[in-house]
Design a protein around this motif. Structure first.
Motif, short mmCIF file in Angstrom:
data_model
loop_
_atom_site.label_atom_id
_atom_site.label_comp_id
_atom_site.label_asym_id
_atom_site.label_seq_id
_atom_site.Cartn_x
_atom_site.Cartn_y
_atom_site.Cartn_z
N LYS A 63 44.16 35.35 28.68
CA LYS A 63 44.30 36.62 27.95
C LYS A 63 43.04 37.46 28.01
CE LYS A 63 46.14 38.53 23.67
NZ LYS A 63 46.74 38.24 22.34
N ILE A 64 41.85 36.81 27.91
CA ILE A 64 40.61 37.59 27.91
C ILE A 64 40.29 38.17 29.29
CG2 ILE A 64 39.66 36.27 25.99
CD1 ILE A 64 37.75 34.92 27.97
N ALA A 65 40.97 37.68 30.33
CA ALA A 65 40.83 38.27 31.66
C ALA A 65 41.67 39.54 31.79
CB ALA A 65 41.22 37.27 32.74
N ILE A 125 37.72 41.27 40.26
CA ILE A 125 36.40 41.76 39.85
C ILE A 125 36.50 42.38 38.45
CG2 ILE A 125 34.62 43.49 40.30
CD1 ILE A 125 34.44 41.22 42.24
N ALA A 126 37.54 43.19 38.24
CA ALA A 126 37.74 43.82 36.93
C ALA A 126 37.93 42.77 35.85
CB ALA A 126 38.94 44.76 36.98
N SER A 127 38.70 41.72 36.15
CA SER A 127 38.94 40.66 35.17
C SER A 127 37.66 39.91 34.84
CB SER A 127 40.00 39.69 35.68
OG SER A 127 41.30 40.24 35.54
N LEU A 132 33.29 45.25 50.36
CA LEU A 132 32.58 44.16 49.67
C LEU A 132 31.37 44.69 48.89
CD1 LEU A 132 31.93 41.17 49.11
CD2 LEU A 132 30.73 41.13 51.33
N ILE A 133 30.60 45.58 49.50
CA ILE A 133 29.42 46.14 48.83
C ILE A 133 29.84 46.91 47.58
CG2 ILE A 133 27.58 47.87 49.03
CD1 ILE A 133 27.43 47.10 52.04
N THR A 134 30.91 47.70 47.70
CA THR A 134 31.39 48.48 46.56
C THR A 134 31.90 47.56 45.46
OG1 THR A 134 32.09 50.17 48.16
CG2 THR A 134 32.80 50.46 45.89
N ALA A 135 32.59 46.49 45.85
CA ALA A 135 33.09 45.52 44.87
C ALA A 135 31.92 44.84 44.15
CB ALA A 135 33.96 44.47 45.56
N ALA A 136 30.86 44.53 44.89
CA ALA A 136 29.68 43.90 44.29
C ALA A 136 29.02 44.85 43.29
CB ALA A 136 28.69 43.50 45.38
N VAL A 137 28.98 46.14 43.63
CA VAL A 137 28.41 47.13 42.70
C VAL A 137 29.27 47.22 41.44
CG1 VAL A 137 27.89 49.59 42.36
CG2 VAL A 137 27.34 48.49 44.54
N LEU A 138 30.60 47.15 41.61
CA LEU A 138 31.50 47.16 40.45
C LEU A 138 31.22 45.96 39.54
CD1 LEU A 138 33.97 48.50 39.06
CD2 LEU A 138 35.43 47.05 40.49
#
Length: 310
Positions: free
Chosen positions: A6-8, A52-54, A112-118
């Motif tokens: 749930k917390i994800a 990544i958001a979770s 991948l770089i953008t995901a890492a920044v997120l």
């Protein structure tokens, strides 16, 4: 396991559809056709963004627990009400982060770089000593940059040869800032007590309804200006869409004044029928303006003065 799932916030994964405009803009501005779009990359990119958001949601829920107990709704979150262990929260965060980065790697290096920044922005937003969510105005700016990152991720699913124009990037960023400021405005009004609001969110100590409303107007104007520059620069027909974009911002602002407004829960906005109808109308209008040419708009692109007959 339910409380850890749930917390994800898998119910918030619908927000990751904010990558779709990035895909649409890439298809519009590059020579790549929609038939060349890789469905595999789209799926990898979407679920990579979700993981990544979770991961960011997990640390958000854990670190916000001491403050969420003062919120009339968030006080019921599992981290506040149940006996959860930090070690398992950290394990969950690590698994989600690794899965997100792995799927992002399979798209391409720029995704991948953008995901890492997120992922890093989630740390900046939630973790001390920075914890930008406690800094007035910077809380909105730092959280809404994720909107721009999602646009980039959508773009990189289509192409890794270029980046989108700055006007659409800033416009999308400011649109996210508008949503976040409006959410805070609605939350602040719902809590109704500035003292309690300050206990829930430290930035609320310095915010007022007036400041939050004024800031949301600033972000809305910044967004519509940049989006207008982008739309008119790349296709004059999009000028016909702009009044409806203004209407969308105005309608959303009015909606934030409702009691228990849906503006507090952006992940539930799809349930707002009138709002969704307006969004659908704008999408249809964009499609029409993409494939149809209106000659009566062409004089608007000319810098020459219009001569009058004497």
């Amino acid at each position: 396991m339910k409380k850890y799932i749930k917390i994800a916030r898998p119910d918030h994964w619908i927000k990751q559809f904010f990558i779709m405009p990035g895909i649409a803009v890439a298809l519009l501005l590059t020579d790549i056709k929609i038939t060349e779009l890789s469905i595999l990359k789209l799926l990898l990119g979407f679920f990579g963004t979700c993981f990544i958001a979770s991961a960011n949601y997990v640390i958000n829920e854990w670190l916000d627990a001491p403050y969420d107990k003062y919120h009339p709704v968030k006080k019921n979150r599992p981290v506040v009400t149940e006996n959860m262990e930090l070690k398992w929260v950290l394990v969950e965060y690590a698994i989600l982060a690794v899965l997100g980065l792995l799927l992002s790697f399979l798209v391409n290096k720029y995704f991948l770089i953008t995901a890492a920044v997120l992922l890093v922005m989630g740390i900046i937003y939630n973790v001390e000593p920075v914890r930008s969510k406690d800094i007035v105005y910077f809380d909105v700016i730092s959280e809404s940059i994720n909107n721009m990152l999602r646009l980039l991720m959508g773009w990189f699913i289509v192409t890794s040869d270029s980046i989108p124009p700055s006007s659409i990037l800033i416009g999308y960023w400011m649109a996210g800032a508008y949503l976040m400021a409006t959410k805070r405005f609605s939350e602040y009004r719902m809590i109704g007590d500035p003292k309690v609001a300050g206990l829930y969110r430290k930035s609320f100590v310095k915010y007022t309804e007036k400041k939050l409303l004024a800031s949301s107007i600033f972000y809305a104007l910044s967004s519509t200006f940049c989006l207008g520059v982008f739309l008119i620069k790349y296709r004059i027909e999009y000028l016909l869409c702009i009044p409806f974009i203004f209407l969308l911002f105005a309608y959303y602002s009015a909606m934030s004044l409702d009691n228990d407004s849906a503006a507090q829960k952006p992940e539930k906005l799809y349930k707002e029928k009138k709002l969704m109808l307006l969004v659908l109308l704008i999408i249809i209008l964009f499609i029409v303006c993409t494939f149809c040419t209106f000659d009566f708009l062409k004089p608007l692109t000319s810098s020459a003065l219009i001569k009058l007959e004497v």
